[in-house]
Each structure stands twice: as C-alpha cells, then as structure tokens.
Design an enzyme around this catalytic site. Structure first.
Site, short mmCIF file in Angstrom:
data_model
loop_
_atom_site.label_atom_id
_atom_site.label_comp_id
_atom_site.label_asym_id
_atom_site.label_seq_id
_atom_site.Cartn_x
_atom_site.Cartn_y
_atom_site.Cartn_z
N LYS A 1 0.84 -1.21 0.00
CA LYS A 1 0.00 0.00 0.00
C LYS A 1 0.87 1.25 0.00
O LYS A 1 2.07 1.18 0.27
CB LYS A 1 -0.92 -0.03 1.23
N ARG B 1 -11.03 0.12 14.21
CA ARG B 1 -10.67 0.93 13.06
C ARG B 1 -11.45 0.44 11.83
O ARG B 1 -12.23 1.16 11.26
CB ARG B 1 -9.15 0.85 12.83
N TYR C 1 16.69 30.70 7.53
CA TYR C 1 15.49 31.38 8.02
C TYR C 1 15.53 31.56 9.53
O TYR C 1 16.00 30.68 10.27
CB TYR C 1 14.25 30.55 7.68
N MET D 1 12.26 24.68 2.35
CA MET D 1 11.47 23.85 1.44
C MET D 1 12.33 22.97 0.53
O MET D 1 12.05 21.79 0.35
CB MET D 1 10.55 24.73 0.58
C1 LIG Z 1 -0.46 -1.69 6.91
C2 LIG Z 1 -1.08 -2.99 7.22
C3 LIG Z 1 -0.31 -4.16 7.27
C4 LIG Z 1 1.20 -4.15 7.22
O1 LIG Z 1 1.65 -3.66 8.46
P1 LIG Z 1 3.22 -3.56 8.84
O2 LIG Z 1 3.21 -3.14 10.24
O3 LIG Z 1 3.77 -2.51 7.93
O4 LIG Z 1 3.83 -4.88 8.60
C5 LIG Z 1 -0.98 -5.36 7.41
N1 LIG Z 1 -2.32 -5.40 7.55
C6 LIG Z 1 -3.09 -4.29 7.54
C7 LIG Z 1 -4.56 -4.41 7.71
C8 LIG Z 1 -2.50 -3.05 7.39
O5 LIG Z 1 -3.26 -1.94 7.41
#
Ligand SMILES: *Cc1c(COP(=O)(O)O)cnc(C)c1O
Length: 353
Positions: A35, A130, A244, A292
C-alpha cells in the site's frame, strides 16, 4: 546540478520477504503489503521483485493502488484491497480482478449484489476499532457470507510492536472466538504479529514495514539510501547567521554546505539543528532551519568537500531518522518526495530507473 538520489535495494526487499517467510511454518503463506506505493518506494518495481521472490498475495489500501499493482504483475497474483469495496470501485474491482476485504455489512451487501461470484475477503474487528465487522455483526451475517466462499478472513493487531502488550493476547482470543471452525484461510499478523510467534500466524501473514527495512523487524536488511548533493559551500564568520529565522548563529568561523533537498522532499523541519548527515562514516550536523528545498550543514571538520551527503544509508536508517523527528520509520518512508531520482538496485537490473 545533480539531483538528490533515492536508491532502493530490491534484492534487500526480496531478502527481507524471504526472511519473514522463514519465520512462519511452511504451511503458512506470506503475503506482501504494498500500500501507499509500497511505503513510498514504488509499488510496481517492488511488487515485481516480491513476486519474483515468491509472493502470491498482495495487499493495497485502495482500489487505485491495486490497479497499479495489477498492471505491474499481470494476471495471477491475488491483490487484496484493505479498504474493501467502496462505492464507485465496482468496475475496477471486476476489470482488474481485485479482491476487496469487505469490512462492513454495507460493503458485503454492495459486493454480493453488484459482483455476485467475484472473490472477496472479510475483515473483522477484534478490538482495534478501526476497520472490520464487530462480533455481533459478524455473527448475524456469517452464515450467509460463508456460503459465498470468502478467500480470506482477517483482522489486524493494534499493539503488535509491543510483544508484552495484553492487547495482543486479547485480540488473538477474540479472533479465535469469531473464526474457529469456519474452514476459511485466516490472517492476523503484519510484521509485528509475525514476530509474536506461531500462535499469530494462521494461514497467511501480511508483512509491510519489515520488507522495507523498518522496525519492529530489526533483523531486516537496509533497503533505502538517500544521497543529497551539495550545491554551494560558503565560509561564515563568528556571529553570522545561517538560514530562516537566524536558526543558526556561528560561534566561530564555519564552513557551511547548502544541500539540494528540503521539507518538500519529505525531510521534515524537525530535522532543523537536530538531524545528522553523513560523509561516508563521518557525521555532519544539519545547522539552521530545514527549508522547502534546501538544508544547510556544517562541514568545517571535513578534509575535502564531498559532492553529496547521505541522510539515509549504512550509518543512518529510517528508524534512526524517525527517532530524531519523534515519529516512526513508516512515516519517514511514506514522506519521501517525488523529486528524487530513483535508482533501483538489484543484481538483475543494476541501476535502471
Ligand atoms: C499496513 C497494514 C499491514 C502491514 O503492516 P506492517 O506493520 O507494515 O507490517 C498489514 N495489515 C493491515 C490491515 C495493514 O493496514
């Protein structure tokens, strides 16, 4: 002017996947979480490297990310969407053969009505509050859902990076209570959960950050290097300011290097007067405010002016940098900006963009 270069070691990512895979029983499959563009490192290149290493089940957050991964991998590997089946995603889920992890009764209804027979998984909430169905909801819909043959039933641990946290055992017990005997592959563990041991592994694990060299998988191979070119060097007298808000005032004559990257590249202002750059094994302190596009550093002690300084590399990993900013390696990685030249390193394709 050379641009700042982010190097990504695909062999290290593959080695980390294999190492995490070896931590569970051979009967447990190891997936891969890609992701957020593979935690900022480029989901297409990363997914291909992981598929070559043997990964067959990938996880993304939203359907659009799944589209990029499907394009990279072609048909075959399963691409699971953690956000489930959102309104407007139906066509993409169907056309690209994505597998949504349905997390509410609404989503289950949407999926079964719009894409009957299309693969899906179920996400359960075992206490994190969640995503996912809670126990009473699951109890109500489970008979109907299980009849449709879900690919996977999963849940996520809230505190797996703290092995002694009582939440781990509580969520494990809740997961068992909700899923024992359903006869469907189950998954509970991300990177932290894998390290908690076999009780947490079930049929599939879902590592993310450990693949990319981050805590809590401390045995991981480092994956990223970030080298920032020096644009200009100047001498400042005692009492002169740098940057800055007069963020730094020289206490004695200093040699100051100006470096081509800043907070627009994901190098947070919290590194101002706090983080360290590296000339090989020699530390070089950031002085003054991170701006920046520029960072200033005190190179008075160096014998020679280097062409570039490293902010990520053998001397300093993502978690070291995260500690300076009071955050986690995940955020350092996913903040890495889009201006870097990306260099993917692997034995097969050394140096290709
Ligand atoms: C992001 C995520 C993972 C991976 O988690 P890590 O801590 O990066 O290994 C696995 N399952 C779900 C549902 C996640 O949101």
């Amino acid at each position: 002017m050379a641009t700042a270069t982010l190097s990504i070691d695909l062999d290290a990512i593959a080695a980390n996947w294999r190492a995490l895979d070896r931590l569970s029983d051979p009967s447990t499959q190891t997936g891969a979480v890609v992701k957020a563009d593979a935690y900022g490192l480029g989901s297409k290149r990363v997914a291909r490297a992981l598929a070559e290493a043997g990964a067959r089940r990938f996880f993304v957050a939203v359907a659009e990310e799944g589209a990029a991964v499907r394009q990279a991998l072609g048909p075959g590997p399963q691409i699971n969407v953690l956000g489930g089946h959102m309104p407007g995603d139906t066509e993409m889920i169907q056309d690209l053969d994505l597998t949504p992890m349905l997390n509410s009764v609404d989503q289950i209804t949407r999926h079964l009505e719009s894409l009957p027979g299309h693969p899906f998984g179920i996400q359960l909430d075992t206490g994190m509050n969640r995503l996912g169905l809670e126990a009473p909801e699951w109890e109500a819909v489970a008979p109907l859902v299980l009849e449709q043959g879900p690919e996977l039933v999963m849940s996520h641990l809230a505190c797996a990076d703290e092995p002694d946290h009582p939440m781990n055992a509580a969520q494990l017990a809740e997961f068992h209570a909700m899923t024992d005997g359903i006869g469907v592959p189950r998954s509970l563990a991300a990177t932290g959960g894998i390290l908690l041991g076999p009780d947490y592994h079930f049929e599939l694990t879902r590592p993310g950050v450990g693949l990319y060299g981050g805590r809590p998988f401390v045995a991981s191979h480092p994956v990223v290097g970030l080298s920032l070119p020096i644009i200009q060097v100047r001498e400042v007298e005692a009492g002169e300011i740098v940057g800055y808000s007069c963020g730094y005032i020289a206490d004695q004559p200093r040699l100051i290097a100006t470096i081509a990257a800043g907070y627009a590249d994901g190098l947070t202002r919290r590194y101002s007067n706090a983080a360290t750059l590296w000339d090989g094994e020699t530390p070089v302190p950031i002085v003054g405010r991170v701006s920046m596009d520029l960072i200033t550093a005190d190179i008075s002690h160096l014998q020679q002016i280097p062409r570039a300084l490293d902010i990520l590399g053998p001397m300093q990993g993502v978690d070291d940098l995260a500690d300076v900013a009071g955050t986690i390696g995940y955020e350092v990685l996913t903040s890495l900006g889009h201006r870097y030249a990306r260099r993917y390193v692997s034995a097969a394709t050394r140096g290709q963009m």
